[in-house]
Design an enzyme around this catalytic site. Structure first.
Site, PDB file in Angstrom:
ATOM      1  N   TYR A  54       0.824  -1.215   0.000  1.00  0.00           N
ATOM      2  CA  TYR A  54       0.000   0.000   0.000  1.00  0.00           C
ATOM      3  C   TYR A  54       0.856   1.262   0.000  1.00  0.00           C
ATOM      4  CZ  TYR A  54      -4.254  -2.647   0.161  1.00  0.00           C
ATOM      5  OH  TYR A  54      -5.279  -3.492  -0.189  1.00  0.00           O
ATOM      6  N   HIS A 107     -14.819   1.511  -0.797  1.00  0.00           N
ATOM      7  CA  HIS A 107     -13.696   0.623  -0.473  1.00  0.00           C
ATOM      8  C   HIS A 107     -12.627   1.345   0.331  1.00  0.00           C
ATOM      9  CE1 HIS A 107     -14.717  -2.277  -4.022  1.00  0.00           C
ATOM     10  NE2 HIS A 107     -15.574  -2.368  -3.031  1.00  0.00           N
TER      11      HIS A 107
END
Ligand code: APR
Length: 231
Positions: A54, A107
């Protein structure tokens, strides 16, 4: 066109901003196993690997700029007489940076932090590592990006379903229609009697559900559709 418009966007609307998609030929899921980087089990197994995955996506996101498709949707929100709601599956903030205000990130968001232990959510401070400590509960090593992983409940579902139940037009942009619950939104909109539109590079797996379909790069197809709507 009058009335309430609900717009679902996916990775395809940000593709021309330089952010990859997931299931295209060189998509993210062709290079990473979803189970390793987008599930709670993957995080529990190897949090360092997930945080590095990420961190790399945050880096890409920081360098990306909105494209004409994002700006067209912001213009639609400003000039259309009825409500315009963008429901995005994307964790980038390109809709907001283009000027859209009414945006729901089902999300989650790339630049948000979440504590796996207490649920504390906050803006990203320093890059998350396995040594990061939750500012709320003090737990070390449980800080993760505030994104929704497979097997977790997407955010804002009540608000999204209420909007779909009363929308007059539902538009799906840049999504393959492979992941639920988002892939089921068109059926809910049809149930509400809404006009349904697909704007995508190529037909999605649910293309047959849409009354109106326009194909091509979002940076071309979305501004053209918006001009037709606000004319
Ligand atoms: N313009 C318009 N559409 C495009 C473009 C473009 N320039 N480039 C690609 N597309 C389309 C592809 O044809 C495809 O239908 O965007 C879609 C991208 O599909 P996916 O890669 O599956 O991405 P998405 O639908 O957003 O995935 C949904 O799956 O893995 C999860 O959480 C992740 O939010 C993601 C969700």
């Amino acid at each position: 066109m009058s009335g309430r418009i609900v717009i679902l966007t996916g990775a395809g609307i940000s593709a021309e901003s330089g952010l990859g998609t997931f299931r295209d030929k060189d998509g993210l899921w062709t290079r990473y196993d979803i189970r390793d980087v987008a599930t709670p089990e993957g995080f529990a197994r190897d949090p360092k690997f997930v945080l590095e995955f990420y961190a790399a996506r945050r880096g890409n996101g920081a360098n990306a700029e909105p494209n004409p498709a994002h700006y067209a949707l912001a213009k639609l929100e400003q000039e259309h007489a009825g409500d315009v709601l963008v429901v995005t599956q994307n964790i980038d903030k390109l809709h907001e940076r283009a000027g859209s205000v009414n945006v729901l990130h089902m999300h989650g968001i790339m630049d948000g932090d979440l504590c796996n232990n207490c649920g504390h959510r906050g803006p990203t401070g320093d890059a998350l590592t396995t040594a990061s400590v939750c500012p709320a509960c003090g737990t070390k090593g449980q800080m993760r990006p505030d994104v929704v992983w497979f097997g977790e409940m997407p955010y804002h579902m009540d608000e999204i379903e209420r909007a779909l139940a009363k929308c007059d037009t539902f538009v799906s942009i840049g999504t393959s229609g492979e992941v639920y619950p988002a892939a089921g939104f068109v059926a809910m909109a049809r149930e509400a009697g809404a006009h349904t539109v697909e704007l995508n590079l190529e037909p999605s797996s649910g293309d047959f559900m849409f009354e109106e379909r326009r194909y091509g790069p979002a940076s071309e197809v979305v501004p053209t559709w918006v001009e037709d709507v606000i004319r």
